[in-house]
Scaffold this motif. Structure first.
Motif, PDB file in Angstrom:
ATOM      1  N   ARG A 184     -14.794 -68.454   0.885  1.00 39.14           N
ATOM      2  CA  ARG A 184     -14.235 -67.168   1.321  1.00 39.14           C
ATOM      3  C   ARG A 184     -14.906 -66.755   2.636  1.00 39.14           C
ATOM      4  O   ARG A 184     -15.562 -65.736   2.726  1.00 39.14           O
ATOM      5  CB  ARG A 184     -14.429 -66.116   0.223  1.00 39.14           C
ATOM      6  N   ASP A 185     -14.681 -67.586   3.634  1.00 39.97           N
ATOM      7  CA  ASP A 185     -15.250 -67.331   4.945  1.00 39.97           C
ATOM      8  C   ASP A 185     -14.275 -66.512   5.795  1.00 39.97           C
ATOM      9  O   ASP A 185     -13.220 -66.086   5.321  1.00 39.97           O
ATOM     10  CB  ASP A 185     -15.626 -68.648   5.625  1.00 39.97           C
ATOM     11  N   ALA A 186     -14.619 -66.300   7.054  1.00 37.61           N
ATOM     12  CA  ALA A 186     -13.778 -65.485   7.929  1.00 37.61           C
ATOM     13  C   ALA A 186     -12.379 -66.075   8.079  1.00 37.61           C
ATOM     14  O   ALA A 186     -11.394 -65.331   8.122  1.00 37.61           O
ATOM     15  CB  ALA A 186     -14.447 -65.318   9.289  1.00 37.61           C
ATOM     16  N   ALA A 187     -12.256 -67.388   8.130  1.00 41.70           N
ATOM     17  CA  ALA A 187     -10.929 -68.008   8.248  1.00 41.70           C
ATOM     18  C   ALA A 187     -10.073 -67.706   7.018  1.00 41.70           C
ATOM     19  O   ALA A 187      -8.876 -67.427   7.136  1.00 41.70           O
ATOM     20  CB  ALA A 187     -11.074 -69.516   8.447  1.00 41.70           C
ATOM     21  N   ASP A 207      -7.247 -56.271  15.128  1.00 44.19           N
ATOM     22  CA  ASP A 207      -8.461 -56.081  14.326  1.00 44.19           C
ATOM     23  C   ASP A 207      -8.722 -57.241  13.364  1.00 44.19           C
ATOM     24  O   ASP A 207      -9.835 -57.371  12.844  1.00 44.19           O
ATOM     25  CB  ASP A 207      -8.358 -54.804  13.474  1.00 44.19           C
ATOM     26  N   ILE A 208      -7.713 -58.055  13.084  1.00 48.21           N
ATOM     27  CA  ILE A 208      -7.826 -59.064  12.021  1.00 48.21           C
ATOM     28  C   ILE A 208      -9.069 -59.943  12.145  1.00 48.21           C
ATOM     29  O   ILE A 208      -9.805 -60.096  11.164  1.00 48.21           O
ATOM     30  CB  ILE A 208      -6.545 -59.909  11.901  1.00 48.21           C
ATOM     31  N   PRO A 209      -9.366 -60.552  13.298  1.00 58.48           N
ATOM     32  CA  PRO A 209     -10.565 -61.419  13.347  1.00 58.48           C
ATOM     33  C   PRO A 209     -11.858 -60.671  12.983  1.00 58.48           C
ATOM     34  O   PRO A 209     -12.682 -61.199  12.239  1.00 58.48           O
ATOM     35  CB  PRO A 209     -10.596 -61.916  14.795  1.00 58.48           C
ATOM     36  N   LEU A 210     -12.017 -59.452  13.478  1.00 55.18           N
ATOM     37  CA  LEU A 210     -13.213 -58.682  13.173  1.00 55.18           C
ATOM     38  C   LEU A 210     -13.252 -58.281  11.701  1.00 55.18           C
ATOM     39  O   LEU A 210     -14.288 -58.398  11.041  1.00 55.18           O
ATOM     40  CB  LEU A 210     -13.291 -57.439  14.052  1.00 55.18           C
ATOM     41  N   LEU A 211     -12.127 -57.840  11.155  1.00 51.47           N
ATOM     42  CA  LEU A 211     -12.078 -57.460   9.741  1.00 51.47           C
ATOM     43  C   LEU A 211     -12.376 -58.660   8.850  1.00 51.47           C
ATOM     44  O   LEU A 211     -13.039 -58.524   7.821  1.00 51.47           O
ATOM     45  CB  LEU A 211     -10.724 -56.845   9.396  1.00 51.47           C
ATOM     46  N   ALA A 212     -11.903 -59.823   9.246  1.00 57.24           N
ATOM     47  CA  ALA A 212     -12.172 -61.044   8.475  1.00 57.24           C
ATOM     48  C   ALA A 212     -13.662 -61.370   8.476  1.00 57.24           C
ATOM     49  O   ALA A 212     -14.221 -61.753   7.443  1.00 57.24           O
ATOM     50  CB  ALA A 212     -11.362 -62.207   9.042  1.00 57.24           C
ATOM     51  N   PHE A 245     -10.268 -65.042   5.051  1.00 60.33           N
ATOM     52  CA  PHE A 245      -9.836 -63.644   5.100  1.00 60.33           C
ATOM     53  C   PHE A 245      -8.829 -63.406   6.224  1.00 60.33           C
ATOM     54  O   PHE A 245      -7.886 -62.628   6.054  1.00 60.33           O
ATOM     55  CB  PHE A 245     -11.035 -62.708   5.212  1.00 60.33           C
ATOM     56  N   ALA A 246      -9.003 -64.043   7.374  1.00 65.29           N
ATOM     57  CA  ALA A 246      -8.052 -63.868   8.474  1.00 65.29           C
ATOM     58  C   ALA A 246      -6.654 -64.277   8.039  1.00 65.29           C
ATOM     59  O   ALA A 246      -5.668 -63.583   8.324  1.00 65.29           O
ATOM     60  CB  ALA A 246      -8.496 -64.660   9.697  1.00 65.29           C
ATOM     61  N   GLU A 247      -6.562 -65.385   7.315  1.00 66.07           N
ATOM     62  CA  GLU A 247      -5.257 -65.827   6.814  1.00 66.07           C
ATOM     63  C   GLU A 247      -4.682 -64.801   5.842  1.00 66.07           C
ATOM     64  O   GLU A 247      -3.502 -64.459   5.898  1.00 66.07           O
ATOM     65  CB  GLU A 247      -5.390 -67.185   6.135  1.00 66.07           C
ATOM     66  N   ARG A 248      -5.525 -64.289   4.971  1.00 68.71           N
ATOM     67  CA  ARG A 248      -5.064 -63.299   3.994  1.00 68.71           C
ATOM     68  C   ARG A 248      -4.613 -62.006   4.677  1.00 68.71           C
ATOM     69  O   ARG A 248      -3.623 -61.398   4.292  1.00 68.71           O
ATOM     70  CB  ARG A 248      -6.172 -63.013   2.986  1.00 68.71           C
ATOM     71  N   PHE A 249      -5.353 -61.571   5.692  1.00 73.74           N
ATOM     72  CA  PHE A 249      -5.059 -60.305   6.337  1.00 73.74           C
ATOM     73  C   PHE A 249      -3.839 -60.364   7.251  1.00 73.74           C
ATOM     74  O   PHE A 249      -3.278 -59.320   7.589  1.00 73.74           O
ATOM     75  CB  PHE A 249      -6.271 -59.806   7.121  1.00 73.74           C
ATOM     76  N   THR A 250      -3.428 -61.546   7.650  1.00 73.52           N
ATOM     77  CA  THR A 250      -2.269 -61.670   8.536  1.00 73.52           C
ATOM     78  C   THR A 250      -1.040 -60.998   7.938  1.00 73.52           C
ATOM     79  O   THR A 250      -0.268 -60.374   8.657  1.00 73.52           O
ATOM     80  CB  THR A 250      -1.993 -63.159   8.843  1.00 73.52           C
ATOM     81  N   GLY A 251      -0.879 -61.058   6.637  1.00 68.80           N
ATOM     82  CA  GLY A 251       0.269 -60.438   5.998  1.00 68.80           C
ATOM     83  C   GLY A 251       0.012 -59.061   5.427  1.00 68.80           C
ATOM     84  O   GLY A 251       0.925 -58.420   4.907  1.00 68.80           O
TER      85      GLY A 251
END
Length: 148
Positions: free
Chosen positions: A38-41, A10-15, A43-49
């Motif tokens: 604060r683009d999708a990239a 889900d990470i890419p979509l959530l980002a 947030f994707a990095e933040r959501f990975t963890g």
């Protein structure tokens, strides 16, 4: 509408939802350069963890929003601007409360979010300023069932 645990896929979509939602909600609060960073990239990095602490609102397999919670504090609740107003945010908040959510922080000038939380029994317990995106910003701190 269902609320489920987030999955790593889900990470890419959530980002993308986070970036779109933040641009829509914070356009009058943050400067364009702060929003651009604060683009999708980002947030994707933040959501990975943190994806294991995320709940997702979905309707017929279409993800409409998510909530991230850490130790009883709601870190973020974002709905896709195209999917808001369908009850997903309320269901996410209700599920977070059932899992022990006790507090959250909101920009003082995010009036839409503030109305949403206050209608659901959350009350401001303090106001303050802190650094966010390179500048001092005004915030409110909410707790469920208490007030200043």
């Amino acid at each position: 509408m269902i609320v489920r645990q987030a999955r790593i896929e889900d990470i890419p979509l959530l980002a993308r939802i986070a970036a779109r939602s933040q641009r829509a909600a914070f356009a009058t609060i943050l400067e364009p350069d702060a929003l651009a960073g604060r683009d999708a990239a980002y947030f994707a990095e933040r959501f990975t963890g943190s994806w294991k602490r995320m709940l997702v609102a979905a309707q017929q397999d279409e993800v409409l929003g998510f909530l991230l919670m850490t130790e009883g504090h709601i870190d973020m609740l974002f709905m896709d601007p195209d999917g808001s107003g369908q009850g997903g945010g309320a269901q996410l908040l209700e599920e977070a409360e059932a899992r022990g959510a006790k507090s959250l922080e909101c920009f003082r000038d995010n009036h839409g979010a503030r109305r949403f939380y206050e209608r659901r029994g959350w009350r401001v317990t303090r106001t303050y300023e802190r650094e966010f995106a390179g500048r001092n910003r005004s915030f409110v701190f909410y707790e469920k069932g208490t007030a200043i």
